[in-house]
Write a protein that holds these residues in place. Structure first.
Motif, mmCIF file in Angstrom:
data_model
loop_
_atom_site.group_PDB
_atom_site.id
_atom_site.type_symbol
_atom_site.label_atom_id
_atom_site.label_comp_id
_atom_site.label_asym_id
_atom_site.label_seq_id
_atom_site.Cartn_x
_atom_site.Cartn_y
_atom_site.Cartn_z
ATOM 1 N N HIS A 43 0.830 -1.207 0.000
ATOM 2 C CA HIS A 43 0.000 0.000 0.000
ATOM 3 C C HIS A 43 0.865 1.259 0.000
ATOM 4 N N LEU A 44 1.946 1.226 0.761
ATOM 5 C CA LEU A 44 2.839 2.396 0.794
ATOM 6 C C LEU A 44 3.565 2.565 -0.534
ATOM 7 N N ALA A 45 3.959 1.458 -1.155
ATOM 8 C CA ALA A 45 4.672 1.529 -2.437
ATOM 9 C C ALA A 45 3.767 2.057 -3.544
ATOM 10 N N LEU A 46 2.488 1.716 -3.503
ATOM 11 C CA LEU A 46 1.559 2.119 -4.561
ATOM 12 C C LEU A 46 0.985 3.516 -4.357
ATOM 13 N N ALA A 47 1.171 4.064 -3.164
ATOM 14 C CA ALA A 47 0.626 5.394 -2.866
ATOM 15 C C ALA A 47 1.480 6.476 -3.517
ATOM 16 N N ASP A 48 0.818 7.551 -3.912
ATOM 17 C CA ASP A 48 1.529 8.680 -4.527
ATOM 18 C C ASP A 48 2.290 9.506 -3.510
ATOM 19 N N GLU A 49 1.913 9.389 -2.235
ATOM 20 C CA GLU A 49 2.544 10.152 -1.168
ATOM 21 C C GLU A 49 2.473 9.329 0.107
ATOM 22 N N PRO A 50 3.234 9.698 1.129
ATOM 23 C CA PRO A 50 3.126 8.975 2.400
ATOM 24 C C PRO A 50 1.679 8.958 2.887
ATOM 25 N N LEU A 51 1.282 7.840 3.460
ATOM 26 C CA LEU A 51 -0.100 7.667 3.926
ATOM 27 C C LEU A 51 -0.202 7.928 5.419
ATOM 28 N N THR A 52 -1.331 8.495 5.828
ATOM 29 C CA THR A 52 -1.601 8.563 7.258
ATOM 30 C C THR A 52 -1.878 7.134 7.720
ATOM 31 N N LEU A 53 -1.740 6.896 9.010
ATOM 32 C CA LEU A 53 -2.003 5.556 9.520
ATOM 33 C C LEU A 53 -3.473 5.184 9.349
ATOM 34 N N THR A 54 -4.346 6.171 9.396
ATOM 35 C CA THR A 54 -5.769 5.915 9.151
ATOM 36 C C THR A 54 -5.986 5.467 7.709
ATOM 37 N N GLN A 55 -5.357 6.160 6.753
ATOM 38 C CA GLN A 55 -5.471 5.755 5.346
ATOM 39 C C GLN A 55 -4.935 4.346 5.145
ATOM 40 N N LEU A 56 -3.812 4.060 5.760
ATOM 41 C CA LEU A 56 -3.225 2.733 5.627
ATOM 42 C C LEU A 56 -4.144 1.671 6.228
ATOM 43 N N ALA A 57 -4.749 1.959 7.366
ATOM 44 C CA ALA A 57 -5.678 1.011 7.993
ATOM 45 C C ALA A 57 -6.872 0.742 7.075
#
Length: 140
Positions: A43-57
């Motif tokens: 999920h972090l690799a595919l994201a355009d920017e760093p994710l919040t922990l809520t977004q990651l959850a």
């Protein structure tokens, strides 16, 4: 078991999923990873920017406290770093480190090897049919 339609197929599907999961977990463990860690890295690799922990959850389909513990482990492994959200300093974001990107690439290679093994065992046409069937089952 034979008296209830679908029961044998359901159990076979679950057994097959557990067997594949166990093989992948063993292979990832050799790299110091797990499926849970791989999911977060993905999920972090595919994201355009760093994710919040809520977004990651939300993307990882688990609770925020589970993601916090997972990010703690990934950070301790040097694969993820926490950063302050520039728009809201109360939020923490997670981003891959260069080691995290390398670990994700290695794990992707492991999954590709497992895909090749499935291809060899099933052949292309049955594999494609299986993939369509599994997608249909997943969609409900």
């Amino acid at each position: 078991m034979g008296n209830r339609p679908g029961c044998a197929l359901t159990l076979l599907l679950l057994d097959a999923a557990r067997a594949v999961e166990a093989r992948v977990e063993r292979a990832l463990a050799d790299e110091g990873l797990s499926l849970a860690k791989l999911g977060a890295l993905r999920h972090l690799a595919l994201a355009d920017e760093p994710l919040t922990l809520t977004q990651l959850a939300e993307r990882h389909c688990c609770g925020r406290s589970n993601v916090t513990a997972l990010i703690d482990r990934l950070e301790a492994d040097g694969l993820v770093e926490r950063t302050v959200d520039p728009n809201d300093r109360r939020n923490v974001r997670a981003a891959l480190t260069s080691a995290g990107r390398e670990a994700y690439a290695r794990a992707s290679g492991i999954l590709a090897e497992h895909e090749r093994a499935i291809d060899e065992r099933l052949g292309q046409a049955p594999r494609a049919e299986l993939a369509r069937g599994l997608q249909t089952l997943r969609e409900g």
